[in-house]
Design a protein around this motif. Structure first.
Motif, PDB file in Angstrom:
ATOM      1  N   ASN A 263       3.979   2.957   4.941  1.00 21.36           N
ATOM      2  CA  ASN A 263       3.670   1.950   3.930  1.00 21.36           C
ATOM      3  C   ASN A 263       3.322   0.584   4.526  1.00 21.36           C
ATOM      4  OD1 ASN A 263       3.102   1.453   1.234  1.00 21.36           O
ATOM      5  ND2 ASN A 263       5.127   0.615   0.834  1.00 21.36           N
TER       6      ASN A 263
ATOM      7  N   SER B 202      -0.206   1.993  -6.006  1.00 22.39           N
ATOM      8  CA  SER B 202       0.993   1.230  -6.361  1.00 22.39           C
ATOM      9  C   SER B 202       1.076   1.167  -7.875  1.00 22.39           C
ATOM     10  CB  SER B 202       0.927  -0.180  -5.785  1.00 22.39           C
ATOM     11  OG  SER B 202       0.939  -0.138  -4.386  1.00 22.39           O
TER      12      SER B 202
ATOM     13  N   TYR C  32      -3.606   5.931  -1.438  1.00 25.98           N
ATOM     14  CA  TYR C  32      -2.332   5.369  -1.883  1.00 25.98           C
ATOM     15  C   TYR C  32      -2.535   4.675  -3.221  1.00 25.98           C
ATOM     16  CZ  TYR C  32      -4.130   1.022   0.190  1.00 25.98           C
ATOM     17  OH  TYR C  32      -4.895  -0.051   0.524  1.00 25.98           O
TER      18      TYR C  32
ATOM     19  N   LYS D 284      -2.985   2.036   4.758  1.00 28.33           N
ATOM     20  CA  LYS D 284      -1.532   2.081   4.957  1.00 28.33           C
ATOM     21  C   LYS D 284      -1.163   3.194   5.930  1.00 28.33           C
ATOM     22  CE  LYS D 284      -0.045  -0.225   0.848  1.00 28.33           C
ATOM     23  NZ  LYS D 284       1.117  -0.478   0.048  1.00 28.33           N
TER      24      LYS D 284
ATOM     25  N   ASP E 156       5.240   2.609  -4.497  1.00 28.20           N
ATOM     26  CA  ASP E 156       4.048   2.946  -3.717  1.00 28.20           C
ATOM     27  C   ASP E 156       4.016   4.453  -3.504  1.00 28.20           C
ATOM     28  OD1 ASP E 156       4.499   0.021  -1.669  1.00 28.20           O
ATOM     29  OD2 ASP E 156       3.229   0.285  -3.431  1.00 28.20           O
TER      30      ASP E 156
END
Length: 145
Positions: free
Chosen positions: A62, A111, A109, A37, A116
């Motif tokens: 993102n 989620s 990252y 990302k 996120d």
């Protein structure tokens, strides 16, 4: 004894004049054929893995990209060193390819519950310019922020 001092002198000269080799196998090391990302705002996608190459597009934080290939070229900005990566991405229903500097990508990252969480570094501060970090804060200066 003369040989010893000559060898010592040559060794010291080697250390003094040796160039620092840049490598980028640290925090900005990403695997090929894996999604990643964008971390920085308006991350520039270039035609070639160079700072002066034509800008093809820009991506927002993102945005998911696919790492196609790690390039040999390395760029140092401030105290961050990262390789260039050839990427593939979808934008406005169109698949495109280009090159991005690894410092613009997330180092990690996650989620969770529809949110996120992106982890990365936006910039580094020069060691010479740290005066603002040494400034004492009072309650009033913190409240005015």
């Amino acid at each position: 004894m003369k040989t010893f001092f000559t060898a010592l002198f040559l060794l010291i000269v080697q250390f003094v004049f040796a160039q620092e080799e840049m490598y980028a196998d640290g925090i900005f090391n990403f695997d090929q054929n894996k999604p990643q990302k964008i971390f920085t705002t308006c991350a520039r996608i270039r035609q070639a893995p160079e700072v002066n190459a034509q800008i093809l597009d820009s991506l927002q934080p993102n945005q998911q990209v696919l790492i196609l290939k790690k390039e040999e070229k390395v760029l140092k900005l401030g105290e961050r060193v990262a390789s260039w990566y050839k990427i593939s991405y979808d934008k406005n229903g169109r698949n495109s390819e280009g090159y991005i500097w690894g410092g613009n990508l997330c180092t990690g990252y996650l989620s969770k519950n529809g949110y996120d969480f992106l982890l990365g570094l936006t910039k580094t501060i020069s060691k010479k310019i740290r005066s603002f970090l040494l400034r004492p804060f009072s309650k009033t200066s913190l409240q005015s922020r």
